[in-house]
Design an enzyme around this catalytic site. Structure first.
Site, mmCIF file in Angstrom:
data_model
loop_
_atom_site.group_PDB
_atom_site.id
_atom_site.type_symbol
_atom_site.label_atom_id
_atom_site.label_comp_id
_atom_site.label_asym_id
_atom_site.label_seq_id
_atom_site.Cartn_x
_atom_site.Cartn_y
_atom_site.Cartn_z
ATOM 1 N N GLY A 152 28.661 21.691 31.305
ATOM 2 C CA GLY A 152 29.513 21.559 30.125
ATOM 3 C C GLY A 152 28.877 22.113 28.869
ATOM 4 N N ASP A 194 30.625 12.302 25.613
ATOM 5 C CA ASP A 194 31.845 11.545 25.908
ATOM 6 C C ASP A 194 31.947 11.083 27.354
ATOM 7 O OD1 ASP A 194 32.541 12.017 23.315
ATOM 8 O OD2 ASP A 194 34.324 13.215 23.748
ATOM 9 N N GLY A 210 29.872 21.757 25.663
ATOM 10 C CA GLY A 210 30.313 21.103 24.429
ATOM 11 C C GLY A 210 29.126 20.834 23.515
ATOM 12 N N PHE A 211 29.311 19.923 22.579
ATOM 13 C CA PHE A 211 28.253 19.641 21.606
ATOM 14 C C PHE A 211 26.967 19.183 22.291
ATOM 15 C CE2 PHE A 211 31.931 19.160 18.704
ATOM 16 C CZ PHE A 211 31.515 20.034 17.721
ATOM 17 N N GLY A 212 27.095 18.334 23.323
ATOM 18 C CA GLY A 212 25.918 17.814 23.997
ATOM 19 C C GLY A 212 25.203 18.881 24.810
ATOM 20 N N ALA A 214 30.942 13.765 18.099
ATOM 21 C CA ALA A 214 30.017 14.885 18.254
ATOM 22 C C ALA A 214 28.558 14.511 17.959
ATOM 23 C CB ALA A 214 30.473 16.059 17.388
ATOM 24 N N GLU A 241 44.543 13.472 11.093
ATOM 25 C CA GLU A 241 44.462 14.833 10.581
ATOM 26 C C GLU A 241 45.646 15.677 11.041
ATOM 27 O OE1 GLU A 241 39.706 15.151 9.769
ATOM 28 O OE2 GLU A 241 40.362 15.810 11.743
#
Lengths: 429, 429
Positions: free
Chosen positions: B19, B308, B21-23, B325, B178
């Protein structure tokens, strides 16, 4: 079932424009504040700046930089309305256009539906090759080229990688030249950075052209310079060469040569795409609608055809006018004036095309341009090319974003938008 | 068939990260120049800056501004490689990850596969509601909202238009707040310009929240201010309200209320999405993998889970850490260090999360922010929000293009990217 025809509720005659390309948009703009009701119909809700599609295909620009929402374009034009619809059929007797969202009655009709890829009846090529006539097709090319790199690195043996790393562009017009230059730049700059597993030498870009020179519509000097620029970038240009077949893995060329490739991009010809209801006797070569010298479709009063879908046949133009944006734009302006003149019972002069020149860019800092009798090349031609395209793009935002992307590309030499948002699988076509 | 396992050819131990993503990205970055071989696997070839997905969904930013190609991100990291693949299964006994492009052996494994929408088993809602966890889903929302406006103008009677002009967002966390603010801005500014056929009053934006306040993870003051900002924009916020059913045309709410709507956007919850091969006993609430306080998956040495998809259960965090995040990023950095320490036979401290605060923006010029004990709101909070997001986006090009788009949005009040490139049809899901 009898379809209800939706008539204009305005007291003014309704002008229906089919297609929001360069021609259609120009008609609508020039009818601002005129005593008509304008209805533009397109299957997309945006205008596409086609000359830069190849930059979307090669990751320099994002789709939104060259696509401009049609409703936004006309938000200050009170006599304008828009329908997002597939255009199905023109019924001239009834003065009605049938679309996927209903039938609309017209007083004047402008057919500006443009062109699509012409595979000249070669079914295999149509099945396996990629066209580049819409934003979606350009995004498919972007995804597909990157997917091929991803496939290539999974193969350990160089022989297995060949077909994923050979890219064949067919057709040496401006689109083919610009596209093969841009793909060669990917080879020169991005490949090493992003795919250290692959060697630059393993990748090949071929440009196939049936005639004896690229950019056949430009001057001999431009053709020669463009060819040199392409070869400097490493593009293998095969002139006097026809494609005879393609099975998805191997493309066959005249003279018996074959190239293993998963990627054939077709820019070798276009044909008009028009609604049903146009009499076969009006269809000219290239599936274009024959018009008189006032852009009117023969035998259909108050119906015009302009741009790539039209063939204005006259003694001076026995094969029609070239399929370029300026023709469509000038015809659009002319037709808007023609409609107003007709309403006001004024007479109309015939349409005269003013050719301001042609140009094509071949990779970073290189271009050729024929402006009138004068031929420019190299960096100077490239700055002209950039300037003209930048001011031609609709919208301040698009111009700014394009400028940022071009500046960064100029300094980094690398196209930034290497995204596979929607993978493209050829079998899905 | 026995699948050949692809082993690292490096002399260093291989760290596989699942993955981007941010991690996952943080683990890979922090392993630069360390004595390991890093292999990152993702089903997309780009990192998604998820906090701004809602701006893609509402046409302020194009996809390329918040998506950054993973290969490009690591082009200067020689111990990094990438595979574009679906992750299928982890076989911890064999230390192998099975993917759609082959099986890869690992010495260390980091599971950072993130989360997807959680519909809590409500099949009808899963079938008809739109999620917003990927670029593609955000683009679908953009297309679908515009398509609904196009459908609405085809209906002459206001009653027929209702369901196309009611937009329901479920879940009052930052994403829901948002997004509903941004859709309300479309109502206030774009609708009149682009769809003069529709009246602003015909459109409604609903935000449904199960608890008694929006932004439940923020301070009471932030919740109160955000609620007021939303109501100022005309959003109808329904607190203490659950969704009970949705048939594609009518959404049913607790208390018997119903709303006619074609558009339900689901931001009411997420669940971890993980490869097969994780023992059921390790799965915590929200489909997350239980880890110890060193981010290690219990019973699987040298296997970590972060972000997550992970639930770090400790006496201080009985329900795990929040799905934001900064948790993923801090865990990513921690795990990279943990791996290096393990290789060097050093001991590891437990992971400690540093909460630097939370924020959410509600339309143009308005935001709330809790930074430590201090609560900011209004224009000042909005400038903080903008600044932090702008510097957090990966890549100079993306930052520049985002800045241009935000500046233009600020002055024109209107989101420019109103393009339906790929129409979205709900039945296709």
């Amino acid at each position: 079932m009898i379809e209800t025809v939706i008539k204009t509720q305005s007291k003014f005659p309704r002008v229906i424009i089919l297609g929001g390309g360069f021609g259609g948009v120009e008609v609508a703009r020039k009818l601002k504040n005129k005593p008509v009701d304008v209805l533009l119909i397109d299957r997309f809700n945006f205008h596409t700046f086609q000359p830069l599609l190849y930059q979307v295909a090669t990751g320099t620009l994002a789709d939104d930089s060259i696509a401009f929402p049609l409703r936004k374009m006309f938000k200050k034009q009170s006599n304008f309305s828009f329908r997002l619809a597939e255009i199905e059929k023109v019924n001239h007797q009834e003065q009605v256009v049938h679309t996927s969202v209903g039938a609309y009655g017209y007083d004047y009709l402008v057919i500006a539906t443009g062109a699509t890829s012409n595979f000249f009846g070669m079914e295999n090529i149509e099945k396996f090759a990629l066209g580049m006539k819409s934003v979606k097709e350009a995004l498919n090319i972007r995804s597909y080229v990157l997917q091929n790199f991803e496939e290539a690195i999974l193969r350990k043996h160089q022989g297995e990688r060949t077909k994923y790393l050979n890219f064949v562009i067919v057709g040496g017009g401006p689109t083919g030249v610009e596209l093969s230059g841009a793909i060669a730049e990917i080879q020169l700059h991005m490949l090493k950075e992003d795919y250290p597993e692959l060697r630059k030498e393993e990748m090949n870009v071929y440009l196939i052209e049936g005639m004896d020179r690229v950019l056949g519509a430009l001057s001999e000097s431009s053709s020669k310079d463009a060819l040199r620029y392409l070869e400097d970038l490493g593009v293998k240009v095969l002139l006097n060469t026809q494609v005879t077949d393609y099975d998805g893995d191997i493309i066959s060329l005249s003279g018996g040569k074959t190239i293993e490739t998963k990627t054939v991009i077709w820019s070798a010809g276009v044909k008009g795409q028009m609604p049903e209801g146009i009499d076969a006797s009006l269809i000219e070569r290239g599936n274009r609608i024959r018009t008189d010298e006032q852009c009117r479709v023969e035998g259909m009063s108050r119906v015009y055809a302009i741009g790539d879908v039209a063939a204005l046949i006259s003694p001076d133009t026995p094969r029609g006018l070239p399929g370029v944006a300026p023709v469509a734009q000038q015809q659009g302006k002319y037709v808007a004036e023609h409609i107003v003149n007709t309403i006001e019972n004024k007479t109309n002069e015939k349409f005269v095309y003013t050719d301001k020149g042609s140009m094509a860019t071949v990779g970073r800092s290189k271009a050729v341009a024929d402006l009138g009798k004068v031929h420019f090349k190299g960096f100077f031609a490239w700055t002209i090319w950039m300037f003209i395209h930048l001011v031609s793009i609709f919208g301040f935002r698009n111009r700014m974003v394009t400028f940022v992307n071009w500046s960064i590309k100029f300094f980094t030499k690398s196209s930034g938008i290497r995204l596979i948002i929607n993978p493209y699988f050829r079998e899905d076509k």
